[in-house]
Design a protein around this motif. Structure first.
Motif, PDB file in Angstrom:
ATOM      1  N   THR A  48       2.060  -0.096  11.583  1.00 33.77           N
ATOM      2  CA  THR A  48       3.551   0.089  11.385  1.00 33.77           C
ATOM      3  C   THR A  48       4.223  -0.201  12.864  1.00 33.77           C
ATOM      4  OG1 THR A  48       3.212   2.412  11.753  1.00 33.77           O
ATOM      5  CG2 THR A  48       3.696   1.815   9.784  1.00 33.77           C
ATOM      6  N   LEU A  66      13.077  -6.287   3.875  1.00 32.38           N
ATOM      7  CA  LEU A  66      13.293  -5.107   2.907  1.00 32.38           C
ATOM      8  C   LEU A  66      11.919  -4.653   2.495  1.00 32.38           C
ATOM      9  CD1 LEU A  66      15.082  -3.274   1.128  1.00 32.38           C
ATOM     10  CD2 LEU A  66      14.931  -5.157  -0.619  1.00 32.38           C
ATOM     11  N   LEU A  67      11.067  -5.654   2.209  1.00 32.93           N
ATOM     12  CA  LEU A  67       9.796  -5.038   1.951  1.00 32.93           C
ATOM     13  C   LEU A  67       8.895  -4.423   3.127  1.00 32.93           C
ATOM     14  CD1 LEU A  67       8.596  -8.047  -0.191  1.00 32.93           C
ATOM     15  CD2 LEU A  67       9.039  -5.668  -0.930  1.00 32.93           C
ATOM     16  N   ARG A  68       9.307  -4.946   4.158  1.00 31.70           N
ATOM     17  CA  ARG A  68       8.363  -4.386   5.541  1.00 31.70           C
ATOM     18  C   ARG A  68       9.036  -3.003   5.833  1.00 31.70           C
ATOM     19  NH1 ARG A  68       4.334  -3.758   8.897  1.00 31.70           N
ATOM     20  NH2 ARG A  68       5.151  -3.629  11.152  1.00 31.70           N
ATOM     21  N   SER A  69      10.670  -2.953   5.421  1.00 26.62           N
ATOM     22  CA  SER A  69      11.202  -1.654   6.113  1.00 26.62           C
ATOM     23  C   SER A  69      10.875  -0.448   5.191  1.00 26.62           C
ATOM     24  CB  SER A  69      12.525  -1.882   5.850  1.00 26.62           C
ATOM     25  OG  SER A  69      12.980  -1.931   4.497  1.00 26.62           O
ATOM     26  N   PHE A  70      10.150  -0.663   4.354  1.00 31.45           N
ATOM     27  CA  PHE A  70       9.374   0.481   3.646  1.00 31.45           C
ATOM     28  C   PHE A  70       8.197   1.305   4.228  1.00 31.45           C
ATOM     29  CE2 PHE A  70      11.301  -1.805  -0.431  1.00 31.45           C
ATOM     30  CZ  PHE A  70      12.128  -0.833  -0.642  1.00 31.45           C
ATOM     31  N   PHE A  71       7.658   0.485   4.917  1.00 26.30           N
ATOM     32  CA  PHE A  71       6.355   0.634   5.894  1.00 26.30           C
ATOM     33  C   PHE A  71       6.832   0.808   7.290  1.00 26.30           C
ATOM     34  CE2 PHE A  71       5.367  -1.900   2.039  1.00 26.30           C
ATOM     35  CZ  PHE A  71       4.413  -0.914   1.393  1.00 26.30           C
ATOM     36  N   SER A  73       9.650   0.452  10.906  1.00 24.44           N
ATOM     37  CA  SER A  73      11.128   0.444  11.555  1.00 24.44           C
ATOM     38  C   SER A  73      11.104  -0.465  12.363  1.00 24.44           C
ATOM     39  CB  SER A  73      11.494   1.630  11.874  1.00 24.44           C
ATOM     40  OG  SER A  73      11.746   2.678  10.792  1.00 24.44           O
ATOM     41  N   LYS A 121      16.447   0.561  10.190  1.00 27.91           N
ATOM     42  CA  LYS A 121      15.328   0.037   9.932  1.00 27.91           C
ATOM     43  C   LYS A 121      15.165  -1.479  10.247  1.00 27.91           C
ATOM     44  CE  LYS A 121      13.108   3.158   7.173  1.00 27.91           C
ATOM     45  NZ  LYS A 121      11.772   3.337   7.106  1.00 27.91           N
TER      46      LYS A 121
END
Length: 328
Positions: A48, A66-71, A73, A121
């Motif tokens: 992260t 968007l996908l990376r933002s779940f894991f 910032s 994010k």
């Protein structure tokens, strides 16, 4: 030590230059370029603390972000164009047509981008400072700077290369050389007006790179044509070789060509009422019509052939500070 991962799009553009600029901003940090689908997927689930940088937000990068933002910032985007995000006028009567569906998709992207920026994010660096877009993109930008191509040459270390077309072309030595780069036949470059000017003046030499169809087959011993793709090394050589750069455009947005001319300390022909004409630069030749050049004495604009890397609009430190700041 920080690790940066720059996602390079498989599209035409200056992405490699932007990547090299970012890479050379840092001395100790490790910077990696990624292009393959496998590498992009791997980045989503990576540490992260790894900082991901995206260069093509207007197209597919928004989904990867968007996908990376779940894991994580630690996501950044350098945005060169916001045009599609601002095209929101949907004709609902024909909402089912491809063009209107694209507009609806852009509206959804805009809302998603706004949410990502507000939730911190994603940190968006826009290069539209001073343009008509600046006020329109405040809520989807974290930092607004001048175009990177206004101050990037000292980071790119481009080795100049003499184009073969110039090796023996018999330019008249006492006439200033005007360079024009044209990769389109669009109206924004005032091609019809420029063609008329070329045909009636005998005060200048002309070096035209790219599409020269606007001349309609006209030729003269003061016109050198380079009708092909040119490398960065060749283009910068020609800009450095020329005395005056043609950037007489109608559009109200940054121009990398103008930015490079400023860095090389060249005289530049610009439209007085356009964005480029309003930039503060003491070697701008701001006019409302090319016929005005006949009333100017530009013979004194002949310059030496030593690159001068101006930092008039240099905001590289702001970008560096943003990229190394603590992620939320």
């Amino acid at each position: 030590m920080m690790n940066f991962y720059i996602q390079i799009p498989k599209r035409k553009g200056h992405y490699k230059d932007y990547s090299k600029f970012i890479t050379n901003l840092f001395s100790e940090e490790k910077v990696f370029e990624i292009m393959s689908f496998k590498e992009k997927v791997k980045l989503i689930f990576s540490n992260t603390a790894n900082r991901s940088i995206y260069l093509d937000l207007e197209h597919n990068d928004i989904l990867w972000i968007l996908l990376r933002s779940f894991f994580s910032s630690c996501n950044y985007s350098v945005v060169t164009s916001f045009t599609s995000f601002l095209n929101k006028n949907i004709n609902w009567r024909y909402f089912y047509k491809k063009k209107e569906i694209a507009k609806l998709r852009n509206i959804l992207k805009y809302k998603l981008l706004n949410r990502l920026v507000r939730s911190k994010k994603l940190f968006v660096i826009s290069i539209h400072k001073g343009t008509e877009f600046e006020n329109k993109i405040q809520d989807i930008s974290s930092l607004i700077t001048y175009d990177i191509q206004y101050y990037d040459l000292k980071y790119l270390d481009i080795e100049l290369k003499l184009p073969i077309e110039l090796m023996s072309f018999p330019f008249a030595k006492k006439k200033p050389l005007i360079l024009m780069f044209n990769h389109t036949s669009g109206e924004k470059r005032n091609l019809d007006e420029f063609s008329t000017f070329i045909k009636k003046t005998n005060k200048y030499n002309f070096l035209i790179v790219g599409n020269s169809s606007f001349l309609e087959g006209y030729s003269s011993n003061n016109i050198c044509l380079v009708n092909r793709y040119v490398s960065n090394e060749e283009l910068i050589f020609m800009m450095n070789y020329a005395d005056i750069i043609y950037a007489y455009y109608n559009n109200n947005r940054p121009s990398g060509f103008m930015g490079r001319a400023i860095q090389l300390d060249k005289y530049v022909i610009v439209h007085k009422e356009g964005y480029l004409g309003k930039l503060k630069y003491n070697k701008s030749i701001a006019i409302e019509g090319l016929d005005e050049l006949e009333r100017h004495d530009l013979t004194s604009t002949k310059t030496n052939d030593i690159i001068q890397k101006s930092n008039l609009y240099d905001e590289s430190q702001k970008i560096k500070d943003a990229l190394i700041a603590k992620c939320n």
